[in-house]
Motif scaffolding. Sequence first.
Motif, PDB file in Angstrom:
ATOM      1  N   ALA A 371       0.807  -1.219   0.000  1.00 32.40           N
ATOM      2  CA  ALA A 371       0.000   0.000   0.000  1.00 32.40           C
ATOM      3  C   ALA A 371       0.841   1.271   0.000  1.00 32.40           C
ATOM      4  CB  ALA A 371      -0.938  -0.007   1.202  1.00 32.40           C
ATOM      5  N   HIS A 372       2.014   1.231   0.616  1.00 30.37           N
ATOM      6  CA  HIS A 372       2.844   2.431   0.735  1.00 30.37           C
ATOM      7  C   HIS A 372       3.248   2.978  -0.630  1.00 30.37           C
ATOM      8  CE1 HIS A 372       6.653   0.267  -0.231  1.00 30.37           C
ATOM      9  NE2 HIS A 372       6.003  -0.752   0.284  1.00 30.37           N
ATOM     10  N   GLU A 373       3.321   2.100  -1.637  1.00 33.57           N
ATOM     11  CA  GLU A 373       3.707   2.563  -2.974  1.00 33.57           C
ATOM     12  C   GLU A 373       2.582   3.311  -3.671  1.00 33.57           C
ATOM     13  OE1 GLU A 373       6.221   0.337  -5.498  1.00 33.57           O
ATOM     14  OE2 GLU A 373       6.517  -1.256  -4.030  1.00 33.57           O
ATOM     15  N   PHE A 374       1.378   3.225  -3.137  1.00 34.89           N
ATOM     16  CA  PHE A 374       0.220   3.896  -3.727  1.00 34.89           C
ATOM     17  C   PHE A 374      -0.256   5.069  -2.876  1.00 34.89           C
ATOM     18  CE2 PHE A 374       0.251  -0.588  -4.897  1.00 34.89           C
ATOM     19  CZ  PHE A 374       0.187  -0.513  -6.281  1.00 34.89           C
ATOM     20  N   GLY A 375       0.602   5.496  -1.952  1.00 35.38           N
ATOM     21  CA  GLY A 375       0.277   6.641  -1.117  1.00 35.38           C
ATOM     22  C   GLY A 375      -0.558   6.317   0.100  1.00 35.38           C
ATOM     23  N   ILE A 376      -0.712   5.026   0.418  1.00 28.93           N
ATOM     24  CA  ILE A 376      -1.518   4.587   1.552  1.00 28.93           C
ATOM     25  C   ILE A 376      -0.594   4.187   2.703  1.00 28.93           C
ATOM     26  CG2 ILE A 376      -3.147   2.843   2.381  1.00 28.93           C
ATOM     27  CD1 ILE A 376      -4.524   4.626   0.506  1.00 28.93           C
ATOM     28  N   LEU A 377      -0.869   4.695   3.887  1.00 21.64           N
ATOM     29  CA  LEU A 377      -0.033   4.364   5.040  1.00 21.64           C
ATOM     30  C   LEU A 377      -0.429   3.044   5.686  1.00 21.64           C
ATOM     31  CD1 LEU A 377       0.263   7.891   6.735  1.00 21.64           C
ATOM     32  CD2 LEU A 377       1.892   6.738   5.208  1.00 21.64           C
ATOM     33  N   ASP A 378      -1.651   2.577   5.446  1.00 22.70           N
ATOM     34  CA  ASP A 378      -2.131   1.348   6.059  1.00 22.70           C
ATOM     35  C   ASP A 378      -1.522   0.127   5.363  1.00 22.70           C
ATOM     36  OD1 ASP A 378      -3.452  -0.745   7.191  1.00 22.70           O
ATOM     37  OD2 ASP A 378      -5.482   0.007   6.817  1.00 22.70           O
ATOM     38  N   PRO A 379      -0.596  -0.585   6.000  1.00 21.46           N
ATOM     39  CA  PRO A 379       0.073  -1.720   5.345  1.00 21.46           C
ATOM     40  C   PRO A 379      -0.799  -2.968   5.226  1.00 21.46           C
ATOM     41  CG  PRO A 379       0.832  -1.533   7.595  1.00 21.46           C
ATOM     42  CD  PRO A 379      -0.087  -0.374   7.369  1.00 21.46           C
ATOM     43  N   GLN A 380      -2.054  -2.880   5.668  1.00 21.76           N
ATOM     44  CA  GLN A 380      -2.932  -4.046   5.550  1.00 21.76           C
ATOM     45  C   GLN A 380      -3.386  -4.283   4.115  1.00 21.76           C
ATOM     46  OE1 GLN A 380      -5.804  -3.062   8.927  1.00 21.76           O
ATOM     47  NE2 GLN A 380      -5.607  -5.281   9.152  1.00 21.76           N
ATOM     48  N   TYR A 381      -3.137  -3.315   3.218  1.00 23.69           N
ATOM     49  CA  TYR A 381      -3.516  -3.460   1.811  1.00 23.69           C
ATOM     50  C   TYR A 381      -2.301  -3.805   0.946  1.00 23.69           C
ATOM     51  CZ  TYR A 381      -8.051  -1.265   2.756  1.00 23.69           C
ATOM     52  OH  TYR A 381      -9.304  -0.971   3.231  1.00 23.69           O
ATOM     53  N   SER A 382      -2.557  -4.602  -0.087  1.00 24.81           N
ATOM     54  CA  SER A 382      -1.521  -4.875  -1.084  1.00 24.81           C
ATOM     55  C   SER A 382      -2.201  -5.212  -2.410  1.00 24.81           C
ATOM     56  CB  SER A 382      -0.612  -6.031  -0.642  1.00 24.81           C
ATOM     57  OG  SER A 382       0.625  -5.977  -1.319  1.00 24.81           O
ATOM     58  N   ARG A 383      -1.526  -4.912  -3.510  1.00 27.58           N
ATOM     59  CA  ARG A 383      -2.089  -5.134  -4.842  1.00 27.58           C
ATOM     60  C   ARG A 383      -1.507  -6.396  -5.467  1.00 27.58           C
ATOM     61  NH1 ARG A 383      -0.275  -1.820 -10.086  1.00 27.58           N
ATOM     62  NH2 ARG A 383       1.202  -3.550 -10.012  1.00 27.58           N
ATOM     63  N   ILE A 384      -2.389  -7.240  -6.011  1.00 29.38           N
ATOM     64  CA  ILE A 384      -1.944  -8.438  -6.732  1.00 29.38           C
ATOM     65  C   ILE A 384      -2.540  -8.423  -8.133  1.00 29.38           C
ATOM     66  CG2 ILE A 384      -1.543  -9.884  -4.704  1.00 29.38           C
ATOM     67  CD1 ILE A 384      -4.300 -11.144  -5.164  1.00 29.38           C
ATOM     68  N   SER A 385      -1.793  -8.970  -9.061  1.00 31.27           N
ATOM     69  CA  SER A 385      -2.222  -8.981 -10.462  1.00 31.27           C
ATOM     70  C   SER A 385      -3.233 -10.087 -10.721  1.00 31.27           C
ATOM     71  CB  SER A 385      -1.009  -9.180 -11.372  1.00 31.27           C
ATOM     72  OG  SER A 385      -1.422  -9.328 -12.727  1.00 31.27           O
ATOM     73  N   MET A 386      -4.228  -9.760 -11.560  1.00 34.61           N
ATOM     74  CA  MET A 386      -5.203 -10.741 -12.026  1.00 34.61           C
ATOM     75  C   MET A 386      -4.945 -11.133 -13.470  1.00 34.61           C
ATOM     76  SD  MET A 386      -7.208 -11.288  -9.426  1.00 34.61           S
ATOM     77  CE  MET A 386      -8.746 -11.980 -10.064  1.00 34.61           C
ATOM     78  N   ILE A 387      -3.880 -10.597 -14.063  1.00 35.20           N
ATOM     79  CA  ILE A 387      -3.608 -10.852 -15.482  1.00 35.20           C
ATOM     80  C   ILE A 387      -2.331 -11.660 -15.679  1.00 35.20           C
ATOM     81  CG2 ILE A 387      -4.973  -8.963 -16.405  1.00 35.20           C
ATOM     82  CD1 ILE A 387      -2.550  -7.175 -16.406  1.00 35.20           C
ATOM     83  N   LEU A 388      -1.998 -12.454 -14.667  1.00 32.33           N
ATOM     84  CA  LEU A 388      -0.891 -13.411 -14.756  1.00 32.33           C
ATOM     85  C   LEU A 388      -1.218 -14.509 -15.766  1.00 32.33           C
ATOM     86  CD1 LEU A 388      -0.655 -13.932 -10.904  1.00 32.33           C
ATOM     87  CD2 LEU A 388       1.063 -12.711 -12.228  1.00 32.33           C
ATOM     88  N   SER A 389      -0.241 -15.362 -16.040  1.00 33.17           N
ATOM     89  CA  SER A 389      -0.535 -16.576 -16.798  1.00 33.17           C
ATOM     90  C   SER A 389      -1.478 -17.451 -15.973  1.00 33.17           C
ATOM     91  CB  SER A 389       0.748 -17.347 -17.112  1.00 33.17           C
ATOM     92  OG  SER A 389       1.266 -17.947 -15.932  1.00 33.17           O
ATOM     93  N   LEU A 390      -2.186 -18.351 -16.638  1.00 34.55           N
ATOM     94  CA  LEU A 390      -3.140 -19.211 -15.930  1.00 34.55           C
ATOM     95  C   LEU A 390      -2.438 -20.056 -14.877  1.00 34.55           C
ATOM     96  CD1 LEU A 390      -5.947 -20.356 -15.530  1.00 34.55           C
ATOM     97  CD2 LEU A 390      -5.513 -21.955 -17.421  1.00 34.55           C
ATOM     98  N   LYS A 391      -1.257 -20.578 -15.199  1.00 32.20           N
ATOM     99  CA  LYS A 391      -0.539 -21.415 -14.239  1.00 32.20           C
ATOM    100  C   LYS A 391      -0.128 -20.603 -13.016  1.00 32.20           C
ATOM    101  CE  LYS A 391       1.896 -24.926 -15.366  1.00 32.20           C
ATOM    102  NZ  LYS A 391       2.899 -25.865 -15.915  1.00 32.20           N
ATOM    103  N   GLU A 392       0.391 -19.401 -13.237  1.00 33.06           N
ATOM    104  CA  GLU A 392       0.786 -18.555 -12.107  1.00 33.06           C
ATOM    105  C   GLU A 392      -0.424 -18.177 -11.257  1.00 33.06           C
ATOM    106  OE1 GLU A 392       4.605 -15.990 -13.602  1.00 33.06           O
ATOM    107  OE2 GLU A 392       2.682 -15.586 -14.560  1.00 33.06           O
TER     108      GLU A 392
END
Length: 419
Positions: A371-392
């Motif tokens: 979250a800190h990379e997006f300007g959010i101080l709350d570390p309870q958030y994180s971003r994950i990709s939904m456009i990975l390969s199917l296996k990943e």
Amino acid sequence: MRQSSSLSCPNPGGYREGKPEGINTDSSSHAPDSIIHAEIGDPVIFEPYWLKYGIDMVIPPWHSISYVSSQRQISPFFEDFLIDEIISVHKIVGNAVTKDRHIVIGAGSIQLLQAALYALSVNDQSPPLNVVSSYPFYSAYPVVTNFLQSKLYEWAGDAMDFEPTSNRDGYIEIVNYPNNPDGTIRHAVVNGSGGVIHDLAYYWPQYTPITSPADHDITLFSLSKFSGHAGSRVGWAIVKDLKVAQLMSKYIMHNTIGLSRDAQARAAHIMRYVVHQYSQKGSAPYRLKTGPDNTTLMFHHACDALEHRWKELRDLVVSGSRFTLQDYPLAFCTFFGETTTAHPAFAWLKCEQDRDCEELLNSVNIRSRGAHEFGILDPQYSRISMILSLKEFTVMLSRLALLNNSSQTNCEMELTTKR
């Protein structure tokens, strides 16, 4: 098999449907201790579609030797046929106004963002201009803004906290929708007369309902999120004001002497293929559930894949109490002619029981963007990709399920024993 003349590229070459020989569509194997790079937005979710339904393109070695390609655009480095295809794509999708607009071609939306910052600030009488965006903002915005240490503009943080106090307190606001990282629809929030750049890289029907054509002063798009061709580094800006478009073109000319003409030809070829597909079906709306051949259509194929992935992730999340996800409202999509919901390229994951979500995901070798990379101080958030390969994506889901169904200590021990 050769394509019909209606699909032929303006540059000579051969075209063939089907899967190329010798390409392995299976991603590299994932051992129990392998790292899943869910922190980046690499759109390889599109790869199976293009391997199955795409067309090949041959550019002869004598083509595009010159720097110069056009005499009728605002820059001689922009290919006429690419701009024609960009206009056709937006007409089919209905996600942007192009009439009486100027199109600027660049190396992805990042270069175009830098060009827009330059164009909006170079003639300002009170530099540096403050560059702001509402948090959580795309993590690249502060990095790109400050990278050149320009005297024309500087990063000033959250747009919600920015209040211009005088006419000399100039600013540029970046509005991103659907927003990266949380997939929400955003609007400009600063009450003033500053410049506004709309980053609409994800405003395509596979990610979010298309509710109306975007009509802004500067609107950014990219081939990467349109069709998955991130490696071509093609982006475009739709600009209202001619002088702004000319200044953006000037920046790109001095920065990279335009964009590769080969990349522009490839982008035009891909766009023409997609436009041809949908043109054969008539005009919008293009219903989601009208027949078994819908998966041969690019937007339908990508929408189906993302809808399925989001269902799997939401089912996993509601089966436990460790994670929560952003909810998205229903909206009528003019492209599909149906009421749909968003299926963003990223999930904005909240870890309800853990202090640091990025750290938790790291414990099972899922790399995410905190979250800190997006300007959010709350570390309870994180971003994950939904456009990975199917296996990943499948491996990532299994590890999230492990976290969801056990304590952090237990799941770390289980992962360790599998190594």
